[in-house]
Design a protein around this motif. Structure first.
Motif, PDB file in Angstrom:
ATOM      1  N   THR A   8      74.382  55.899  43.290  1.00  0.00           N
ATOM      2  CA  THR A   8      72.944  56.159  43.228  1.00  0.00           C
ATOM      3  C   THR A   8      72.689  57.559  42.673  1.00  0.00           C
ATOM      4  OG1 THR A   8      72.623  54.710  45.128  1.00  0.00           O
ATOM      5  CG2 THR A   8      70.807  56.172  44.558  1.00  0.00           C
ATOM      6  N   ILE A  43      66.165  55.851  37.718  1.00  0.00           N
ATOM      7  CA  ILE A  43      65.427  55.156  38.768  1.00  0.00           C
ATOM      8  C   ILE A  43      64.128  55.889  39.063  1.00  0.00           C
ATOM      9  CG2 ILE A  43      65.506  54.278  41.134  1.00  0.00           C
ATOM     10  CD1 ILE A  43      68.586  54.449  40.958  1.00  0.00           C
ATOM     11  N   PHE A  73      60.743  52.060  45.175  1.00  0.00           N
ATOM     12  CA  PHE A  73      60.936  51.347  46.435  1.00  0.00           C
ATOM     13  C   PHE A  73      59.940  51.808  47.485  1.00  0.00           C
ATOM     14  CE2 PHE A  73      65.092  51.761  44.351  1.00  0.00           C
ATOM     15  CZ  PHE A  73      65.375  50.425  44.130  1.00  0.00           C
ATOM     16  N   THR A 129      67.817  46.593  46.448  1.00  0.00           N
ATOM     17  CA  THR A 129      68.974  47.196  45.812  1.00  0.00           C
ATOM     18  C   THR A 129      69.810  47.911  46.857  1.00  0.00           C
ATOM     19  OG1 THR A 129      67.743  47.533  43.758  1.00  0.00           O
ATOM     20  CG2 THR A 129      69.728  48.839  44.056  1.00  0.00           C
ATOM     21  N   VAL A 130      71.123  47.712  46.804  1.00  0.00           N
ATOM     22  CA  VAL A 130      72.054  48.414  47.671  1.00  0.00           C
ATOM     23  C   VAL A 130      72.918  49.286  46.775  1.00  0.00           C
ATOM     24  CG1 VAL A 130      73.982  48.185  49.285  1.00  0.00           C
ATOM     25  CG2 VAL A 130      72.095  46.532  49.347  1.00  0.00           C
ATOM     26  N   GLY A 131      73.045  50.542  47.126  1.00  0.00           N
ATOM     27  CA  GLY A 131      73.848  51.429  46.301  1.00  0.00           C
ATOM     28  C   GLY A 131      74.634  52.420  47.123  1.00  0.00           C
ATOM     29  N   HIS A 182      71.483  48.241  35.066  1.00  0.00           N
ATOM     30  CA  HIS A 182      71.238  49.190  36.142  1.00  0.00           C
ATOM     31  C   HIS A 182      69.773  49.295  36.532  1.00  0.00           C
ATOM     32  CE1 HIS A 182      75.366  50.273  35.629  1.00  0.00           C
ATOM     33  NE2 HIS A 182      75.161  50.603  34.389  1.00  0.00           N
ATOM     34  N   ASP A 183      68.978  48.293  36.210  1.00  0.00           N
ATOM     35  CA  ASP A 183      67.586  48.305  36.617  1.00  0.00           C
ATOM     36  C   ASP A 183      67.500  47.954  38.093  1.00  0.00           C
ATOM     37  OD1 ASP A 183      66.866  48.750  33.966  1.00  0.00           O
ATOM     38  OD2 ASP A 183      66.791  46.601  33.548  1.00  0.00           O
ATOM     39  N   PRO A 184      66.715  48.719  38.874  1.00  0.00           N
ATOM     40  CA  PRO A 184      66.583  48.367  40.282  1.00  0.00           C
ATOM     41  C   PRO A 184      65.920  47.003  40.448  1.00  0.00           C
ATOM     42  CG  PRO A 184      65.605  50.532  39.830  1.00  0.00           C
ATOM     43  CD  PRO A 184      65.962  49.915  38.515  1.00  0.00           C
ATOM     44  N   ALA A 185      66.412  46.229  41.366  1.00  0.00           N
ATOM     45  CA  ALA A 185      65.821  44.940  41.699  1.00  0.00           C
ATOM     46  C   ALA A 185      64.882  45.146  42.884  1.00  0.00           C
ATOM     47  CB  ALA A 185      66.924  43.944  42.053  1.00  0.00           C
ATOM     48  N   ARG A 186      64.246  44.083  43.350  1.00  0.00           N
ATOM     49  CA  ARG A 186      63.359  44.205  44.514  1.00  0.00           C
ATOM     50  C   ARG A 186      64.119  44.747  45.712  1.00  0.00           C
ATOM     51  NH1 ARG A 186      60.897  39.126  46.234  1.00  0.00           N
ATOM     52  NH2 ARG A 186      59.832  40.496  47.667  1.00  0.00           N
ATOM     53  N   ARG A 243      72.945  57.764  38.983  1.00  0.00           N
ATOM     54  CA  ARG A 243      71.947  56.994  38.226  1.00  0.00           C
ATOM     55  C   ARG A 243      70.511  57.408  38.533  1.00  0.00           C
ATOM     56  NH1 ARG A 243      75.097  51.315  39.206  1.00  0.00           N
ATOM     57  NH2 ARG A 243      76.822  51.815  37.828  1.00  0.00           N
TER      58      ARG A 243
END
Length: 161
Positions: free
Chosen positions: A18, A25, A30, A11-13, A5-9, A21
């Motif tokens: 969201t 985050i 972002f 992220t769609v949620g 569940h680590d945010p990537a560059r 979680r």
């Protein structure tokens, strides 16, 4: 990635995912946060998610920027920077001129509750997804537009005749 569940560059949620979680985050994770269907952003869950993040830019997208309950979106967004009416979309050839057909049913929405300014999803699905109503709509489509492609908006993915 499932289980991670680590945010990537990028992220769609979904809003509920969201929301559930948020504690994991970083609010500054972002530079850009885009809220689709942002007319919902005055609702508690949406507002909690939107307020959590500290992006350089928050962008809201909506085909219906006015809320039925009149709640303002100005607390999250500074300005509407682009707007296109249905008439503009037709005139600029983004949409074909709509052909509207009204179908009268015996459906009564009086018992459908409202939640956060919108019809309650479950109530609406139970009220609208009935065999008689669905048949009436499908029959009208077959009569008036069987040779045309169409989009049908339903209150749930599972909606059948």
């Amino acid at each position: 990635m499932q289980g991670r569940h680590d945010p990537a560059r990028f992220t769609v949620g979904m809003i509920q995912t969201t929301f559930n979680r948020l504690k994991r985050i970083d609010p500054k994770a972002f530079d850009l946060v885009i809220l689709d269907e942002c007319h919902h952003s005055a609702a508690k869950t949406w507002r909690t998610v939107a307020d959590h993040f500290r992006p350089k830019l928050r962008l809201g997208l909506s085909a219906t920027p006015e809320r039925s309950d009149g709640a303002p979106l100005s607390n999250l967004f500074d300005a509407i920077v682009y707007s296109m009416t249905l008439g503009d979309a037709v005139n600029e050839n983004y949409l074909v001129p709509p052909k509207c057909i009204q179908i009268t049913t015996q459906t009564n929405l009086d018992k459908v509750r409202c939640t956060a300014g919108d019809f309650n999803q479950g109530d609406l699905e139970r009220t609208l997804n009935t065999p008689n109503r669905n048949k009436l709509i499908v029959d009208a489509y077959r009569k008036d537009a069987a040779d045309r492609r169409a989009v049908c908006f339903t209150p749930a993915v599972l909606h059948r005749t």
